[in-house]
Design a protein around this motif. Sequence first.
Motif, PDB file in Angstrom:
ATOM      1  N   LEU A 178       4.258  28.131 -32.387  1.00 27.96           N
ATOM      2  CA  LEU A 178       6.000  28.557 -32.065  1.00 27.96           C
ATOM      3  C   LEU A 178       6.727  29.109 -32.751  1.00 27.96           C
ATOM      4  CD1 LEU A 178       6.018  24.532 -30.878  1.00 27.96           C
ATOM      5  CD2 LEU A 178       5.452  26.881 -29.253  1.00 27.96           C
ATOM      6  N   PRO A 179       7.534  30.440 -32.031  1.00 26.59           N
ATOM      7  CA  PRO A 179       8.547  30.883 -32.864  1.00 26.59           C
ATOM      8  C   PRO A 179       9.381  29.700 -32.736  1.00 26.59           C
ATOM      9  CG  PRO A 179       7.693  32.008 -30.375  1.00 26.59           C
ATOM     10  CD  PRO A 179       6.986  30.695 -30.456  1.00 26.59           C
ATOM     11  N   ASP A 180      10.353  29.981 -33.485  1.00 28.42           N
ATOM     12  CA  ASP A 180      11.461  29.429 -34.060  1.00 28.42           C
ATOM     13  C   ASP A 180      12.768  28.927 -33.568  1.00 28.42           C
ATOM     14  OD1 ASP A 180      10.613  28.622 -37.126  1.00 28.42           O
ATOM     15  OD2 ASP A 180      11.521  30.385 -37.349  1.00 28.42           O
ATOM     16  N   ASP A 181      13.022  29.837 -32.926  1.00 26.25           N
ATOM     17  CA  ASP A 181      14.063  30.230 -31.681  1.00 26.25           C
ATOM     18  C   ASP A 181      13.169  28.932 -30.190  1.00 26.25           C
ATOM     19  OD1 ASP A 181      11.941  31.918 -30.491  1.00 26.25           O
ATOM     20  OD2 ASP A 181      13.358  33.466 -29.386  1.00 26.25           O
ATOM     21  N   VAL A 182      12.022  28.892 -30.217  1.00 26.27           N
ATOM     22  CA  VAL A 182      11.714  28.325 -28.948  1.00 26.27           C
ATOM     23  C   VAL A 182      11.283  26.707 -29.133  1.00 26.27           C
ATOM     24  CG1 VAL A 182       8.931  27.291 -27.619  1.00 26.27           C
ATOM     25  CG2 VAL A 182       9.706  30.204 -27.970  1.00 26.27           C
ATOM     26  N   ARG A 183      10.773  26.811 -30.577  1.00 27.92           N
ATOM     27  CA  ARG A 183      10.783  25.072 -31.144  1.00 27.92           C
ATOM     28  C   ARG A 183      12.422  24.750 -31.027  1.00 27.92           C
ATOM     29  NH1 ARG A 183      12.411  23.658 -35.552  1.00 27.92           N
ATOM     30  NH2 ARG A 183      11.941  25.454 -36.989  1.00 27.92           N
ATOM     31  N   ARG A 184      13.187  25.902 -31.201  1.00 28.05           N
ATOM     32  CA  ARG A 184      14.337  25.006 -31.380  1.00 28.05           C
ATOM     33  C   ARG A 184      14.952  24.607 -30.130  1.00 28.05           C
ATOM     34  NH1 ARG A 184      17.162  29.110 -33.887  1.00 28.05           N
ATOM     35  NH2 ARG A 184      15.888  29.204 -35.247  1.00 28.05           N
ATOM     36  N   ASP A 185      15.073  25.583 -29.349  1.00 32.35           N
ATOM     37  CA  ASP A 185      15.761  25.340 -27.694  1.00 32.35           C
ATOM     38  C   ASP A 185      15.355  23.841 -27.137  1.00 32.35           C
ATOM     39  OD1 ASP A 185      16.814  27.585 -28.753  1.00 32.35           O
ATOM     40  OD2 ASP A 185      15.442  28.563 -26.620  1.00 32.35           O
ATOM     41  N   ALA A 650       7.030  30.240 -21.447  1.00 34.54           N
ATOM     42  CA  ALA A 650       5.917  30.960 -21.939  1.00 34.54           C
ATOM     43  C   ALA A 650       6.434  32.237 -20.634  1.00 34.54           C
ATOM     44  CB  ALA A 650       4.536  30.550 -21.985  1.00 34.54           C
ATOM     45  N   LYS A 651       6.668  32.083 -20.141  1.00 34.14           N
ATOM     46  CA  LYS A 651       7.102  33.229 -19.024  1.00 34.14           C
ATOM     47  C   LYS A 651       8.053  34.160 -19.906  1.00 34.14           C
ATOM     48  CE  LYS A 651       8.127  33.951 -14.446  1.00 34.14           C
ATOM     49  NZ  LYS A 651       9.294  33.418 -13.349  1.00 34.14           N
ATOM     50  N   ALA A 652       9.187  33.871 -20.025  1.00 34.82           N
ATOM     51  CA  ALA A 652      10.783  34.342 -21.345  1.00 34.82           C
ATOM     52  C   ALA A 652       9.519  35.243 -22.082  1.00 34.82           C
ATOM     53  CB  ALA A 652      11.176  33.826 -21.942  1.00 34.82           C
ATOM     54  N   LEU A 653       9.611  34.441 -22.921  1.00 34.25           N
ATOM     55  CA  LEU A 653       8.137  35.083 -24.329  1.00 34.25           C
ATOM     56  C   LEU A 653       7.829  36.097 -24.130  1.00 34.25           C
ATOM     57  CD1 LEU A 653       7.814  34.566 -27.195  1.00 34.25           C
ATOM     58  CD2 LEU A 653       5.927  34.420 -26.647  1.00 34.25           C
ATOM     59  N   MET A 654       6.474  36.249 -22.360  1.00 34.60           N
ATOM     60  CA  MET A 654       5.474  37.166 -22.252  1.00 34.60           C
ATOM     61  C   MET A 654       6.350  38.192 -22.015  1.00 34.60           C
ATOM     62  SD  MET A 654       2.684  35.898 -23.572  1.00 34.60           S
ATOM     63  CE  MET A 654       1.652  36.943 -22.936  1.00 34.60           C
ATOM     64  N   ALA A 655       7.642  38.246 -21.387  1.00 32.10           N
ATOM     65  CA  ALA A 655       8.209  39.190 -20.951  1.00 32.10           C
ATOM     66  C   ALA A 655       8.782  40.082 -21.263  1.00 32.10           C
ATOM     67  CB  ALA A 655       9.765  38.851 -19.448  1.00 32.10           C
ATOM     68  N   ALA A 656       8.903  39.435 -22.731  1.00 35.59           N
ATOM     69  CA  ALA A 656       9.664  40.264 -23.395  1.00 35.59           C
ATOM     70  C   ALA A 656       8.809  40.916 -24.778  1.00 35.59           C
ATOM     71  CB  ALA A 656      11.112  39.121 -24.595  1.00 35.59           C
ATOM     72  N   LEU A 660       2.585  41.177 -27.645  1.00 42.28           N
ATOM     73  CA  LEU A 660       2.723  39.546 -28.362  1.00 42.28           C
ATOM     74  C   LEU A 660       2.530  40.806 -29.701  1.00 42.28           C
ATOM     75  CD1 LEU A 660       0.810  36.364 -27.318  1.00 42.28           C
ATOM     76  CD2 LEU A 660       3.533  36.723 -26.648  1.00 42.28           C
ATOM     77  N   SER A 661       3.520  41.639 -30.342  1.00 41.21           N
ATOM     78  CA  SER A 661       3.230  42.165 -30.707  1.00 41.21           C
ATOM     79  C   SER A 661       4.357  42.140 -32.028  1.00 41.21           C
ATOM     80  CB  SER A 661       3.207  43.517 -30.326  1.00 41.21           C
ATOM     81  OG  SER A 661       4.148  44.109 -29.717  1.00 41.21           O
ATOM     82  N   ALA A 662       5.396  41.535 -32.156  1.00 43.90           N
ATOM     83  CA  ALA A 662       5.913  41.381 -32.754  1.00 43.90           C
ATOM     84  C   ALA A 662       5.744  40.363 -34.287  1.00 43.90           C
ATOM     85  CB  ALA A 662       7.513  40.285 -32.218  1.00 43.90           C
ATOM     86  N   LEU A 668       0.674  32.915 -32.838  1.00 39.02           N
ATOM     87  CA  LEU A 668       0.862  33.091 -31.947  1.00 39.02           C
ATOM     88  C   LEU A 668      -0.497  33.899 -31.122  1.00 39.02           C
ATOM     89  CD1 LEU A 668       1.798  31.193 -29.181  1.00 39.02           C
ATOM     90  CD2 LEU A 668       3.311  33.307 -28.677  1.00 39.02           C
ATOM     91  N   ARG A 669      -0.237  35.161 -30.979  1.00 37.11           N
ATOM     92  CA  ARG A 669      -1.449  36.073 -31.018  1.00 37.11           C
ATOM     93  C   ARG A 669      -2.442  35.624 -31.232  1.00 37.11           C
ATOM     94  NH1 ARG A 669      -0.834  42.205 -31.257  1.00 37.11           N
ATOM     95  NH2 ARG A 669      -1.803  41.829 -32.739  1.00 37.11           N
ATOM     96  N   GLN A 670      -2.783  35.153 -32.653  1.00 35.23           N
ATOM     97  CA  GLN A 670      -3.965  34.963 -33.215  1.00 35.23           C
ATOM     98  C   GLN A 670      -4.281  33.903 -32.347  1.00 35.23           C
ATOM     99  OE1 GLN A 670      -3.279  34.344 -36.984  1.00 35.23           O
ATOM    100  NE2 GLN A 670      -5.172  35.925 -37.399  1.00 35.23           N
TER     101      GLN A 670
END
Length: 684
Positions: A178-185, A650-656, A660-662, A668-670
């Motif tokens: 989980l990306p940090d911001d997702v975890r925090r939000d 998930a939707k927000a993240l996949m749109a941005a 998943l190359s960041a 996450l991608r792995q």
Amino acid sequence: MADLQTDIRYIKGIGETRAKALGKLGINTLRDLISYFPRTYEDRTLTRPIKELIVGEYACVKAMIAAEPTAHRISGGRMIVKVRAVDESGVLDIAFFNQDYRRSQLHTGETYIFYGKVEGNLIRRQMTNPILEREGQQQLTGRIMPIYPLTAGVSQLILSRAVRQGLDACRELLTDVLPDDVRRDHELCYVNYAYENIHFPDGPESLDVARRRLVFEELFLLSCGLTRLRSRRKDVAGPACQAVDLAPFYAQLPFTLTGAQRRALEDAAADMAGDRPMNRLCQGDVGSGKTMVAAGCIWFAAQSGWQSALMAPTEILARQHFEGLSPLFAKFGLTCALLTGSTKAKERREILSGLASGAIDVCIGTHALLTEDVQYHRLGLVITDEQHRFGVNQRSALGQKAEHPHMLVLSATPIPRTLALVIYGDLDVSIINELPPGRQKVDTYAVGESYRPRINAFLRKQVAEGHQVFIVCPLVGDADTIPDERKAVTAYAEKLKTEVFPDLRIAVLHGKMKPKEKDSVMSTFAAGESDILVSTTVVEVGVDVPNANTMVVENAERFGLSQLHQLRGRVGRGSAKSYCILLSDNDSEETKRRLKVMTQTNDGFKISEEDLKLRGPGDFFGQRQHGLPSLKVADLSCDMRLLDEAQSAAKALMAADPDLSAPEHRALRQRIEELFALHAEGLN
Ligand code: ADP
Ligand code: MG
């Protein structure tokens, strides 16, 4: 320690033998081990004075051995060891069966913690085969204990020790997907905390926190993975269709399509005219007119020269589609063929050659459409009806008959949109939430056995007025034996014939009959030549007999709400007032509540939501191999809120970051690639 894929036999303290035993539980890697979640937990944190023990409950007791254990041989050659333990409040008698070693293990004057079910009565309290350990050991008692699903040769103790070792081994290895911001939000805990506490919770709150995080993660991964699948599919071209106007199609129909039908058809036409293959689920209540949406799609594809295949789950349904649709297609100069298991060899050869040459535009059929020798000239569109009967694999087998055909799935099991995403995963969804005009609601009654005479009189009256009746017969049997369908239905029908309605024409239909026999029974009934059709749930799917206006379901408590709703959908198709009678003598609160839902609404979506609340998603998943990664912690009946949250994250993240190359999304991608690699075949 290299990574989570490490074979468990290399983990300190596990070794070959244990690893082999754990393998039987599907635990092979370190990841498997720490993801082998407890089935439930036992709270062994508090000890109780003996005097306060409640018979029938599990409890921990701290007590001192009062006298040396005694051993006796009892019948069957078994050995029983008895010992008496005491605390300040009372006496506890303990018995061990076939645990001879306890005799030398327990010593007078020493104190132990016992955990077990309290037996006996108010005066004498006992435990049989309790778990025990010395005071202060804190391994088996004094904490919330995980209870794992087991197999032969693996005990709770072995498992919890192995998990402990696994967790210790991967403390440094767990990267947070989980990306940090997702975890925090979403206020989720760290990954190490989650794994630690799902297995060995500090207390009930930590368990909740851990579970919430893991459920979220699971649903989040699923959503992200599905989005990726969908976008990958979009990288290939579909059979190109011209965006022709649908008006000529509408003009030939005997009725005006409902707004919802038109929307679904237009969605599908837009998909097909786009540059990617369509992959759409069209969900609509029974009788909402999905067939016309399918017909419109077929017509649309044919305007660009594409052949279509329409697959139904039963021969009866395939035939009904064929009979209903071929005259319509004929108006457009489209040739239509019916291909089922009982198509004669000669006719079959002709059909196959017509499909291969392109002389046949539309092929309607059953699984027979999947056979290898069925080859198409230019297959552009594949439609499967009543999807819940087909697995993803069958769907894709039909898809394999062409490069990347457009796919449309028709489903009469209305399910909440969120759940559709999980079950149908990679599909776009159209919902037909409107019935053709003039449909009336089916009056539904839930009644008990005492109403039988009145019901029989009522059925007689309906038949006298020229209507027909469906009776869905009980499949009575123990929970764990599969009842013989044929016997049950035949015996029941016989009873009706001889004792109740000797003067009426009663027909029988069950799943064990040959397709031909079924067909002939169905067509006799449809032609009005029998009054009552006694059957199992084979009538559930799609059959259309407008003159039948009454449905009786025996032992209604045995059916899921969605299934009852499907059954009820067999009536209310004509102009006559229609009825559904749900018989049940089961008076559990839950049954009453469920059947009441049926009497209150005719809305399939509402009913499926209730079903989900009351019975959980097992029903929806049950008969389907959905081919998606299975959910280990999430329970869709209670975790719907979290599913919503995870989906929108998930939707927000996949749109941005669609690829998943960041760098912060690498883990996450792995993980998604690992999870979906195993399943990708079934989904394409
Ligand atoms: P389902 O969605 O359960 O497959 P069907 O396609 O079998 O429903 O349609 C049920 C019945 O309603 C059929 O007899 C069909 O001809 C009729 N029908 C479908 N659409 C309309 C409409 N727009 N107006 C009137 N009748 C319709
Ligand atoms: Mg249908």
